[in-house]
Scaffold this motif. Structure first.
Motif, PDB file in Angstrom:
ATOM      1  N   ARG A   2       0.862  -1.169   0.000  1.00 55.10           N
ATOM      2  CA  ARG A   2       0.000   0.000   0.000  1.00 55.10           C
ATOM      3  C   ARG A   2       0.896   1.215   0.000  1.00 55.10           C
ATOM      4  O   ARG A   2       1.745   1.376   0.852  1.00 55.10           O
ATOM      5  N   ASN A  70     -12.157  -5.001   5.433  1.00 52.18           N
ATOM      6  CA  ASN A  70     -10.851  -4.891   4.758  1.00 52.18           C
ATOM      7  C   ASN A  70     -10.025  -6.139   5.059  1.00 52.18           C
ATOM      8  O   ASN A  70     -10.440  -6.991   5.864  1.00 52.18           O
ATOM      9  N   GLY A  71      -8.852  -6.222   4.433  1.00 49.90           N
ATOM     10  CA  GLY A  71      -8.020  -7.413   4.604  1.00 49.90           C
ATOM     11  C   GLY A  71      -7.415  -7.513   5.994  1.00 49.90           C
ATOM     12  O   GLY A  71      -7.162  -8.615   6.494  1.00 49.90           O
ATOM     13  N   THR A  72      -7.162  -6.367   6.617  1.00 50.20           N
ATOM     14  CA  THR A  72      -6.593  -6.385   7.968  1.00 50.20           C
ATOM     15  C   THR A  72      -7.631  -6.915   8.957  1.00 50.20           C
ATOM     16  O   THR A  72      -7.334  -7.803   9.771  1.00 50.20           O
ATOM     17  N   PHE A  97       3.590  -6.669   3.585  1.00 50.84           N
ATOM     18  CA  PHE A  97       2.967  -5.423   4.042  1.00 50.84           C
ATOM     19  C   PHE A  97       2.761  -5.504   5.564  1.00 50.84           C
ATOM     20  O   PHE A  97       2.461  -6.580   6.104  1.00 50.84           O
ATOM     21  N   ASP A 174      -2.596 -15.246   4.439  1.00 50.32           N
ATOM     22  CA  ASP A 174      -2.780 -13.859   4.025  1.00 50.32           C
ATOM     23  C   ASP A 174      -2.728 -13.819   2.490  1.00 50.32           C
ATOM     24  O   ASP A 174      -1.664 -13.743   1.885  1.00 50.32           O
ATOM     25  N   ALA A 176      -4.122 -11.496   0.673  1.00 50.06           N
ATOM     26  CA  ALA A 176      -4.572 -10.144   0.310  1.00 50.06           C
ATOM     27  C   ALA A 176      -4.179  -9.785  -1.121  1.00 50.06           C
ATOM     28  O   ALA A 176      -4.884  -9.056  -1.806  1.00 50.06           O
ATOM     29  N   GLN A 177      -3.026 -10.297  -1.570  1.00 48.72           N
ATOM     30  CA  GLN A 177      -2.536  -9.933  -2.906  1.00 48.72           C
ATOM     31  C   GLN A 177      -2.808 -11.025  -3.933  1.00 48.72           C
ATOM     32  O   GLN A 177      -2.393 -10.874  -5.083  1.00 48.72           O
ATOM     33  N   SER A 198      -8.074  -9.176   0.646  1.00 44.51           N
ATOM     34  CA  SER A 198      -8.391  -7.745   0.655  1.00 44.51           C
ATOM     35  C   SER A 198      -8.958  -7.345  -0.695  1.00 44.51           C
ATOM     36  O   SER A 198      -8.502  -7.844  -1.735  1.00 44.51           O
ATOM     37  N   LYS A 203      -5.770  -4.060  -5.548  1.00 39.78           N
ATOM     38  CA  LYS A 203      -5.577  -5.509  -5.576  1.00 39.78           C
ATOM     39  C   LYS A 203      -6.096  -6.069  -6.910  1.00 39.78           C
ATOM     40  O   LYS A 203      -6.957  -5.454  -7.557  1.00 39.78           O
TER      41      LYS A 203
HETATM   42  C1  LIG Z   1       0.035  -8.750   2.168  1.00 44.57           C
HETATM   43  C2  LIG Z   1      -1.073  -7.870   2.652  1.00 44.57           C
HETATM   44  N1  LIG Z   1      -1.700  -8.200   3.782  1.00 44.57           N
HETATM   45  C3  LIG Z   1      -2.711  -7.460   4.266  1.00 44.57           C
HETATM   46  C4  LIG Z   1      -3.134  -6.318   3.632  1.00 44.57           C
HETATM   47  C5  LIG Z   1      -4.199  -5.498   4.267  1.00 44.57           C
HETATM   48  O1  LIG Z   1      -5.338  -5.335   3.495  1.00 44.57           O
HETATM   49  P1  LIG Z   1      -6.273  -4.053   3.713  1.00 44.57           P
HETATM   50  O2  LIG Z   1      -5.534  -2.874   3.176  1.00 44.57           O
HETATM   51  O3  LIG Z   1      -7.507  -4.364   2.942  1.00 44.57           O
HETATM   52  O4  LIG Z   1      -6.530  -3.944   5.175  1.00 44.57           O
HETATM   53  C6  LIG Z   1      -2.514  -5.934   2.436  1.00 44.57           C
HETATM   54  C7  LIG Z   1      -2.992  -4.745   1.693  1.00 44.57           C
HETATM   55  O5  LIG Z   1      -2.455  -3.774   1.441  1.00 44.57           O
HETATM   56  C8  LIG Z   1      -1.443  -6.716   1.941  1.00 44.57           C
HETATM   57  O6  LIG Z   1      -0.808  -6.388   0.809  1.00 44.57           O
END
Ligand SMILES: Cc1ncc(COP(=O)(O)O)c(C=O)c1O
Length: 383
Positions: A2, A70-72, A97, A174, A176-177, A198, A203
Motif C-alpha cells: 500500500r 478490509n483485509g486487515t 505489508f 494472508d 490479500a494480494q 483484501s 488488488k
Molecule cells: C500482504 C497484505 N496483507 C494485508 C493487507 C491489508 O489489506 P487491507 O488494506 O484491505 O486492510 C494488504 C494490503 O495492502 C497486503 O498487501
C-alpha cells in the motif's frame, strides 16, 4: 503493498496500476450497480453482500465465505475467532505489508518473524521451524502461522502445513494480494484453515474503497467469524456471545465488486500475458519473478530484483514511469516491531531483497508499446 504510488497519479503518465483504464471498460455498469443500491437503500448487509459471498465461495471452492471491511480486519477476525492473544506466538514473514504482523500485535499476541525464500519471496519453511524454536525458548506458545502469498503467488502451503501440523499451529493464509491464484490445482481460499483477502482498490480483485473476506471450510469457525464481524452478536442484536468488531462489507462496495468479478478471469489472463512479455524482455538483465510450476500467480505485482535497483528506479522515474519498492524496509526493522522475536539464523534473504527489489507497472490494460519502453529503459539502466 500500500503506497500512494500505487494509486493512479495524474502527474505520472505511466502509473503502477491504472484503475481508470478499467473504469473505461465497465464504468457504466458500476455506476448502474451503485444506483441500484441507492434505490433499494439496504446500505448495510444488502443483497449484494450475500451475492458476493456466494460468488466468492463458488470461485474459490471454500464452503464458507464471510465478507468484511478490509483485509486487515479479515485477519483480526480469524485471530479473534481462535481466541489468539497474550502469550501466543504468530509466525509471519517480515518481507510483506505491515498488516500481516500488525494483526498479531492488535490481538495482544507476539509476531515472530520468519525469513523468505530467495526465488518466490514467500515464507521459508526451514526458517519457520527455526522461528518456532526461538518462540518456544522465550516461553511463548506457538499458535498460528500466517504465510503470505506475496505479489500474487501462493506460498508453499504443503511444506508449511507439515510444520504447522507438527507444532499444532493454525494456518491463516494472508491472500490479500493473491485471490484467484492456485496451488497444485486448488484455488486459494480452500487450502489454509482460514484464508483472508483484501479488496483494496489496487488488488487484482479490488472494489472502490476498502473491503475484504475470510474463507474457511470449518463450520464452527465460520460461525465465530460471523459473530466477530458484528460486535460478537449471537442469535440477534440482543445477544452478545463474544468480543467482536464492526467489520461489515458495505453494500455499495459489494455492488462494485460484483461487476469487477464479471471481468476478473479475463483480467487475470491479461496479467499473465503481460508478465510473460516482461519475462521475455527482461531475462538476463534483472532477476525476473519465479513462479513455481505447480502454482499460478495473479500478478498483483511484477517485482524484479537487481543490485542496480536504484539505477532502474531513477531511469524509469526520469520518464515518469512509476515504480514501487515493495518492501524497502522489512517489518522487523520498523520501530514498533524491533523488540519481537526473529527466526534463528536471521532474516538475510529478507534484508537483501529489501535492497534489491523493484515493482514495475502491472495491470491488465498495460499497452505493449508502454511495456516495451519500460523493458528498454530497465535494460539500458543496468547495462
Ligand atoms: C500482504 C497484505 N496483507 C494485508 C493487507 C491489508 O489489506 P487491507 O488494506 O484491505 O486492510 C494488504 C494490503 O495492502 C497486503 O498487501
Amino acid at each position: 503493498m500500500r503506497d500512494t504510488a500505487i494509486v493512479p497519479v495524474a502527474s505520472a503518465p505511466v502509473p503502477l496500476i491504472d484503475l481508470q483504464a478499467q473504469r473505461a471498460r465497465i464504468g457504466a455498469r458500476i455506476e448502474a450497480a451503485i444506483k441500484r443500491v441507492l434505490d433499494h437503500g439496504a446500505y448495510i448487509m444488502g443483497p449484494e453482500v450475500f451475492e458476493v459471498e456466494r460468488r466468492l465461495a463458488a470461485l474459490s471452492g471454500a464452503q464458507h465465505v464471510i465478507s468484511c471491511s478490509n483485509g486487515t480486519s479479515a485477519m483480526v477476525m480469524a485471530l479473534m475467532a481462535w481466541d489468539v492473544g497474550r502469550g501466543d506466538a504468530v509466525f509471519v514473514p517480515s518481507f510483506t505489508f505491515t498488516a500481516t504482523a500488525e494483526v498479531a500485535a492488535i490481538v495482544g499476541a507476539t509476531p515472530a518473524f520468519v525469513d523468505v525464500l530467495p526465488d518466490t519471496f514467500n515464507m521459508d519453511p526451514d526458517s519457520l521451524a527455526r522461528a518456532i524454536a526461538v518462540a518456544e525458548q522465550t516461553g511463548l506458545k506457538p499458535r498460528v502461522v500466517i504465510p503470505v502469498d506475496l505479489f500474487g503467488q501462493p506460498a508453499d502451503h504443503d511444506a508449511i502445513r507439515m510444520i504447522a501440523d507438527k507444532h499444532d499451529l493454525f494456518i491463516l493464509d494472508d491472500a490479500a494480494q493473491s485471490f484467484g491464484a492456485s496451488y497444485k490445482g486448488k484455488m486459494l481460499g480452500s487450502l489454509a484453515d482460514i484464508t483472508a483477502t483484501s479488496f483494496y482498490p489496487s488488488k487484482p480483485l479490488g472494489c472502490y474503497g476498502d473491503g475484504g473476506a475470510v474463507f474457511t471450510n470449518n463450520e464452527d469457525w465460520a460461525k465465530k467469524l460471523t459473530q466477530v464481524r458484528v460486535h460478537g452478536q449471537g442469535r440477534d442484536r440482543n445477544e452478545t456471545v463474544r468480543i467482536g468488531l464492526t467489520a461489515r462489507f458495505d453494500s455499495i462496495q459489494a455492488a462494485v465488486l460484483l461487476e469487477k468479478l464479471s471481468i476478473f478471469e479475463s483480467e487475470c489472463e491479461a496479467r499473465q500475458k503481460i508478465a510473460a512479455r516482461y519475462d521475455a524482455g527482461l531475462k538476463g538483465a534483472v532477476t525476473t519473478p519465479y513462479v513455481r510450476p505447480d502454482c499460478t500467480s495473479v500478478w498483483a505485482q511484477y517485482t524484479v530484483s537487481s543490485p542496480r535497483r536504484d539505477r532502474i528506479v531513477a531511469a524509469l522515474s526520469a520518464k515518469q514511469i512509476a515504480t514501487a519498492q515493495f518492501y524497502a524496509k522489512p517489518i522487523h526493522l520498523q520501530t514498533p516491531y524491533r523488540g519481537f522475536p526473529v527466526a534463528g539464523g536471521g532474516l538475510f534473504v529478507t534484508e537483501r531483497l529489501a535492497q534489491e527489489v523493484v515493482s514495475l507497472p502491472m495491470h491488465p490494460y498495460l499497452a505493449p508499446d508502454i511495456q516495451d519502453e519500460i523493458i528498454a529503459t530497465v535494460r539500458a539502466a543496468v547495462a
